[in-house]
Motif scaffolding. Structure first.
Motif, PDB file in Angstrom:
ATOM      1  N   LEU A 412     -97.604  -6.193 -53.837  1.00 51.31           N
ATOM      2  CA  LEU A 412     -98.008  -5.044 -53.036  1.00 51.31           C
ATOM      3  C   LEU A 412     -97.339  -5.048 -51.660  1.00 51.31           C
ATOM      4  CD1 LEU A 412    -101.861  -4.452 -53.434  1.00 51.31           C
ATOM      5  CD2 LEU A 412    -100.033  -2.837 -53.858  1.00 51.31           C
ATOM      6  N   ASN A 413     -96.904  -3.872 -51.233  1.00 48.81           N
ATOM      7  CA  ASN A 413     -96.333  -3.701 -49.903  1.00 48.81           C
ATOM      8  C   ASN A 413     -97.091  -2.557 -49.251  1.00 48.81           C
ATOM      9  OD1 ASN A 413     -94.828  -3.262 -47.631  1.00 48.81           O
ATOM     10  ND2 ASN A 413     -92.857  -3.312 -48.660  1.00 48.81           N
ATOM     11  N   LEU A 414     -98.031  -2.886 -48.354  1.00 46.10           N
ATOM     12  CA  LEU A 414     -98.972  -1.888 -47.856  1.00 46.10           C
ATOM     13  C   LEU A 414     -99.009  -1.832 -46.336  1.00 46.10           C
ATOM     14  CD1 LEU A 414    -101.930  -2.753 -50.265  1.00 46.10           C
ATOM     15  CD2 LEU A 414    -100.462  -0.748 -50.422  1.00 46.10           C
ATOM     16  N   GLN A 415     -97.838  -1.951 -45.688  1.00 47.25           N
ATOM     17  CA  GLN A 415     -97.871  -1.989 -44.228  1.00 47.25           C
ATOM     18  C   GLN A 415     -98.249  -0.648 -43.602  1.00 47.25           C
ATOM     19  OE1 GLN A 415     -95.063  -2.396 -46.011  1.00 47.25           O
ATOM     20  NE2 GLN A 415     -93.224  -1.768 -44.919  1.00 47.25           N
ATOM     21  N   PHE A 416     -98.391   0.415 -44.430  1.00 50.24           N
ATOM     22  CA  PHE A 416     -98.890   1.681 -43.883  1.00 50.24           C
ATOM     23  C   PHE A 416    -100.397   1.596 -43.619  1.00 50.24           C
ATOM     24  CE2 PHE A 416     -98.961   2.131 -48.524  1.00 50.24           C
ATOM     25  CZ  PHE A 416    -100.255   2.558 -48.765  1.00 50.24           C
ATOM     26  N   ALA A 417    -101.082   0.586 -44.183  1.00 46.88           N
ATOM     27  CA  ALA A 417    -102.494   0.342 -43.873  1.00 46.88           C
ATOM     28  C   ALA A 417    -102.572  -0.770 -42.837  1.00 46.88           C
ATOM     29  CB  ALA A 417    -103.257  -0.055 -45.137  1.00 46.88           C
ATOM     30  N   ASN A 418    -103.664  -0.839 -42.093  1.00 45.63           N
ATOM     31  CA  ASN A 418    -103.767  -1.913 -41.102  1.00 45.63           C
ATOM     32  C   ASN A 418    -105.138  -2.584 -41.078  1.00 45.63           C
ATOM     33  OD1 ASN A 418    -105.154   0.232 -39.743  1.00 45.63           O
ATOM     34  ND2 ASN A 418    -104.700  -0.746 -37.779  1.00 45.63           N
ATOM     35  N   THR A 419    -105.943  -2.350 -42.123  1.00 43.09           N
ATOM     36  CA  THR A 419    -107.230  -3.040 -42.227  1.00 43.09           C
ATOM     37  C   THR A 419    -107.368  -3.652 -43.610  1.00 43.09           C
ATOM     38  OG1 THR A 419    -108.311  -1.517 -40.679  1.00 43.09           O
ATOM     39  CG2 THR A 419    -109.739  -2.789 -42.132  1.00 43.09           C
TER      40      THR A 419
END
Length: 550
Positions: A412-419
């Motif tokens: 998973l690559n989810l750096q658009f989320a921050n929590t």
């Protein structure tokens, strides 16, 4: 072709021939390409590509990769390995790591570089071509003999500072393995003396420093070998076998992590279930069962119920069947207070990723948050690639919560989320770091919030205390925890299971975790001291790669 000054070698001899040689080398490096760059899903950092080129083109693929923690030595080694595979120069490779890092290596190579390795365990015959093994297993018979029987194209040793003493079995094992290419990975090549550098270097390039006595006389400024004599000459030797990039040179600038922990109080029903599980496990001999049930006990009652029901179908022991039946009934009737705590926290969280270990817990989180009106997206290992891509797209567009299992979260690559919320806590610290790394990675422009949920007065709270207070996992630079736990010959989960199996009361468990916490504090202090020594020593040398838009 324009050759930038930063593409030049760091040292020139001042002559016209030296200038022409440097110009020629700069042109060569500009032409050199790696096949691997177009065969992987990740975008390596410039210094990682530069390290791979230097090791392959200038060092004969025998080198010490000594980048500071957090700069991706695993990726560097993986790039070099895959490049050699693509060139048909490596058909058999062995990776030796501390036991706690075996699974992390396997996942990293698979997810990021598309390399499939077999993880060696007890009873393994070492017949595969691409193998990861703990060094603890590899140095024992009959495994050592099986490894010695084969010729390896490449040997990679992680946390190689554990093999810098020639009197140890670790050192003798590496010295004895027949390998054409050799990579030693360590952020701390030296612990107390240049002597340790000599022996690591002698593994990579035998005789590069002559005899140990010659090395000592030539480069020891003091009797203990902590100060360097003839540093310019030593530089010329070391740069042939070692690369060491520093974080301040690479400019890896991560945003901050903000950590919050919320404790849930068990209901009387949950306390009864938890005590019943511990009572069952104290006489249990199967360590994997101990780990599974003890972790599920603080995830969700329904996860426990499903596990107990599945176990009942295979269990022949009357005592165990009675316990499992009691556990199943208690779990089915139990409240679920941690779920209520999640609901309260979610009121103040606009969007986030929730991680859990168990599918049953995932379903309950989905049902509960959906009933509160949140947009909830499920993500697990049973989904196809297309299904996963569609879920990520919806999560990005709609927000709400992505509820993922650890197996589903791989890649998973989810750096658009921050929590990120740890609904339950893995006992493997690297697994926790991997969860955080799904959102706290290069490309993240906001501070990252890590929220931990745990039941009070449980094993989960003890584990969280060690990860947070003793080894500072949640605020550490990526890779620091690997270096700290690399000193353990057993994996973290196994150590915790032993504490549970030896205990006769909650107090025994608490005392066992206090001792483990002190050991972790000692290892962190030892690591930090070693970091200071290496920084002081190697700051005298120019060992970083010179790269320009690689």
């Amino acid at each position: 072709m324009i050759i930038e000054v930063r593409d030049f070698p760091s040292k020139l001899d001042g002559s016209l021939s030296g200038y022409l040689k440097a110009l020629s080398r700069a042109r060569e490096m500009a032409r050199e390409e790696l096949l691997v760059k177009n065969r992987i899903v990740i975008e390596p950092m410039a210094h990682q590509i530069a390290v791979a080129k230097k090791v392959i083109y200038e060092m004969g693929t025998r080198a010490i990769l000594a980048d500071e923690v957090g700069l991706g030595k695993t990726i560097e080694a993986g790039l070099i390995l895959k490049e050699k595979i693509l060139r048909n120069e490596v058909e058999r490779a062995l990776i030796l790591t501390p036991a706690s890092l075996v699974e992390q290596w396997r996942l990293e190579l698979d997810e990021k570089l598309g390399l499939k390795f077999k993880a060696a365990g007890r009873g393994y015959d070492f017949s595969d071509c691409f193998i990861i093994s703990s060094i603890h297993l590899a140095k024992r018979e009959p495994y050592r003999e099986k490894i010695m029987e084969k010729e390896w194209d490449m040997l990679i040793v992680d946390e190689a500072h554990h093999a810098r003493n020639p009197g140890t079995m670790n050192y003798r094992l590496i010295r004895s393995i027949n390998s054409k290419f050799l990579l030693l990975l360590t952020a701390t090549p030296v612990s107390n003396s240049l002597k340790e550098l000599y022996y690591l270097a002698d593994l990579v390039s035998p005789g590069i420093f002559g005899t140990y006595r010659e090395f000592e006389e030539r480069y020891f400024q003091d009797r203990k070998g902590r100060e360097v004599k003839n540093p310019e000459e030593l530089q010329m030797k070391i740069e042939k076998i070692m690369v060491r990039n520093r974080r301040r040179d690479v400019f890896v600038d991560f945003t901050d992590r903000v950590v919050r922990t919320h404790m849930a109080e068990m209901s009387s029903q949950e306390e009864e279930l938890y005590s019943l599980i511990l009572e069952f496990l104290r006489s249990e001999e199967n360590k994997l069962r101990v780990i599974s049930y003890a972790k599920a006990a603080t995830s969700s009652p329904r996860a426990v119920a499903k596990m107990a029901w599945n176990s009942l179908e295979r269990e022949n022991n009357i005592r165990s069947r009675n316990y499992l039946l009691q556990i199943y009934r208690a779990a089915m009737d139990s409240e679920f207070k941690k779920l209520e705590l999640l609901g309260k926290i979610s009121e103040n969280v606009e969007s986030g990723v929730i991680f859990t270990t168990y599918l049953q817990t995932q379903r309950e989180i989905h049902e509960y948050l959906s009933s509160l009106g949140f947009s909830v997206h499920l993500f697990h290992g049973g989904m196809s690639r297309d299904e996963k891509n569609e879920i990520i797209k919806k999560f990005r567009e709609e927000g709400g919560f992505l509820v993922a299992t650890d197996s589903g979260g791989e890649g998973l690559n989810l750096q658009f989320a921050n929590t990120m919320i740890n609904f339950d806590l893995p006992w493997n610290p690297m697994r926790v770091e991997q969860r955080i790394g799904r959102i706290h990675r290069i490309g993240q422009v906001r501070d990252v919030y890590v929220i931990n949920l745990a039941y009070r007065d449980t094993i989960e709270e003890h584990v969280l205390n060690i990860l947070d207070k003793k080894i500072n996992l949640f605020k550490s630079v990526v890779g620091e925890v690997d270096a700290i736990l690399g000193s353990l010959e057993r994996n973290f989960e196994s150590i915790i299971a032993d504490i549970i199996m030896r205990a006769t009361s909650h107090e025994d468990i608490k005392h066992g975790f206090e001792e483990l916490g002190e050991e972790m504090s000692r290892l962190r202090s030892k690591y930090e001291a070693s970091e200071r020594i290496n920084d002081a020593l190697f700051s005298q040398f120019q060992l970083n790669v010179v790269y320009g838009g690689a």
